[in-house]
Design a protein around this motif. Structure first.
Motif, PDB file in Angstrom:
ATOM      1  N   TYR A   1      41.322  56.223   1.628  1.00  0.00           N
ATOM      2  CA  TYR A   1      42.766  56.261   1.779  1.00  0.00           C
ATOM      3  C   TYR A   1      43.135  55.832   3.194  1.00  0.00           C
TER       4      TYR A   1
ATOM      5  N   MET B   1      59.493  55.207  -9.014  1.00  0.00           N
ATOM      6  CA  MET B   1      58.804  56.398  -9.517  1.00  0.00           C
ATOM      7  C   MET B   1      58.215  56.079 -10.883  1.00  0.00           C
TER       8      MET B   1
ATOM      9  N   THR C   1      57.208  52.319 -14.558  1.00  0.00           N
ATOM     10  CA  THR C   1      57.856  52.501 -13.266  1.00  0.00           C
ATOM     11  C   THR C   1      59.339  52.180 -13.386  1.00  0.00           C
TER      12      THR C   1
ATOM     13  N   THR D   1      56.721  60.695 -10.903  1.00  0.00           N
ATOM     14  CA  THR D   1      55.931  60.794  -9.681  1.00  0.00           C
ATOM     15  C   THR D   1      56.336  59.687  -8.726  1.00  0.00           C
TER      16      THR D   1
ATOM     17  N   PRO E   1      54.909  57.680  -5.882  1.00  0.00           N
ATOM     18  CA  PRO E   1      53.559  57.447  -5.348  1.00  0.00           C
ATOM     19  C   PRO E   1      53.558  56.694  -4.030  1.00  0.00           C
ATOM     20  N   TRP E   2      53.805  57.393  -2.947  1.00  0.00           N
ATOM     21  CA  TRP E   2      53.801  56.750  -1.628  1.00  0.00           C
ATOM     22  C   TRP E   2      52.356  56.699  -1.123  1.00  0.00           C
ATOM     23  N   ILE E   3      51.555  55.853  -1.740  1.00  0.00           N
ATOM     24  CA  ILE E   3      50.111  55.850  -1.530  1.00  0.00           C
ATOM     25  C   ILE E   3      49.759  55.489  -0.093  1.00  0.00           C
TER      26      ILE E   3
ATOM     27  N   GLU F   1      49.708  58.408   1.889  1.00  0.00           N
ATOM     28  CA  GLU F   1      48.965  59.528   1.314  1.00  0.00           C
ATOM     29  C   GLU F   1      49.897  60.685   0.958  1.00  0.00           C
ATOM     30  N   ARG F   2      50.979  60.346   0.270  1.00  0.00           N
ATOM     31  CA  ARG F   2      51.926  61.365  -0.169  1.00  0.00           C
ATOM     32  C   ARG F   2      52.360  61.071  -1.594  1.00  0.00           C
ATOM     33  N   GLN F   3      52.566  62.125  -2.338  1.00  0.00           N
ATOM     34  CA  GLN F   3      53.172  62.022  -3.658  1.00  0.00           C
ATOM     35  C   GLN F   3      54.109  63.209  -3.848  1.00  0.00           C
TER      36      GLN F   3
ATOM     37  N   HIS G   1      55.987  65.055  -7.314  1.00  0.00           N
ATOM     38  CA  HIS G   1      55.977  65.052  -8.763  1.00  0.00           C
ATOM     39  C   HIS G   1      57.030  66.031  -9.278  1.00  0.00           C
TER      40      HIS G   1
ATOM     41  N   TRP H   1      52.238  66.547  -2.636  1.00  0.00           N
ATOM     42  CA  TRP H   1      50.815  66.257  -2.406  1.00  0.00           C
ATOM     43  C   TRP H   1      50.687  65.484  -1.101  1.00  0.00           C
TER      44      TRP H   1
END
Length: 231
Positions: A5, A62, A77, A111, A113-115, A118-120, A122, A204
């Motif tokens: 990540y 989302m 999405t 969800t 998904p702010w990858i 490193e954040r999500q 839900h 997350w």
């Protein structure tokens, strides 16, 4: 295949609980961060704002999950078009696959998904249609091209070719005076907004060695309960 990540292991991985993730925040997500009424709204707003500042592509995108009449789940999405104390709002055709699913089972999960950070976040809960006035207000603010496309498209129905789809859009544009200007385009009667009224909200935050932080809010007897979950 497992991947890392945020460009690899942070240099301060040995710092244990103080190790920062890709979001650059050294502090670990904690239930104490969730406060207010509802307690998820302030932190979600901060994280969304920081996703925008980080130039995450489509930060309001989302992943929406629904279940059809036969119990078959589907995800796709969509764009979030509003978040407030009442929940999360998106717009679509009522006769689309999403609309049919929600008519059969009026519950959904989304969800964010702010990858890259490193954040999500839900959300899960029951779904209701927004008011006609809210739908109209959003429709009035859409670009004209989006209005014409939305009016022309019989969402989720088959069509023979791309050329046929473009011809439908051109016909609707001609009907209302053109793509760039002309008569107002009315909102289709079978199109509008849905609001997910969350009963579960989970934040997350990615951490080193996959020892991620998860904090979940659950609505129980009209009150929110916050708890840390194991990753």
């Amino acid at each position: 295949m497992r991947v890392g990540y945020g460009g690899g292991i942070p240099p301060n991985v040995g710092d244990g609980d103080r190790a920062a993730g890709a979001d650059g925040v050294r502090d670990n997500l904690d239930p104490s961060w969730l406060d207010g009424e509802p307690p998820w709204l302030e932190l979600f707003t901060v994280w969304l704002r920081e996703a925008v500042a980080a130039r995450i592509p489509e930060p309001n995108a989302m992943v929406l999950g629904t279940v059809d009449v036969n119990g078959l789940p589907a995800t796709r999405t969509v764009l979030c078009k509003g978040v407030d104390a009442g929940g999360v709002v998106f717009f679509t055709g009522y006769d689309s696959d999403k609309g049919h699913d929600l008519a059969a089972n009026p519950f959904a999960a989304v969800t964010f998904p702010w990858i890259a950070l490193e954040r999500q976040v839900h959300f899960r809960g029951p779904v209701t249609k927004v008011s006609d006035a809210e739908t109209q207000a959003y429709w009035n603010n859409r670009p004209r091209g989006s209005q014409l496309s939305g009016y022309a498209s019989e969402q989720s129905r088959e069509i023979g070719s791309r050329a046929e789809l473009e011809a439908k859009a051109a016909s609707v544009a001609e009907q209302f005076g053109g793509f760039d200007d002309g008569d107002p385009v009315p909102a289709p009667s079978n199109w509008g907004g849905y609001r997910i009224e969350p009963v579960f909200v989970e934040f997350w935050q990615g951490r080193a060695n996959r020892l991620h932080n998860r904090v979940r809010l659950t609505m129980i007897d009209g009150c929110w309960r916050a708890a840390r979950l194991q990753p």
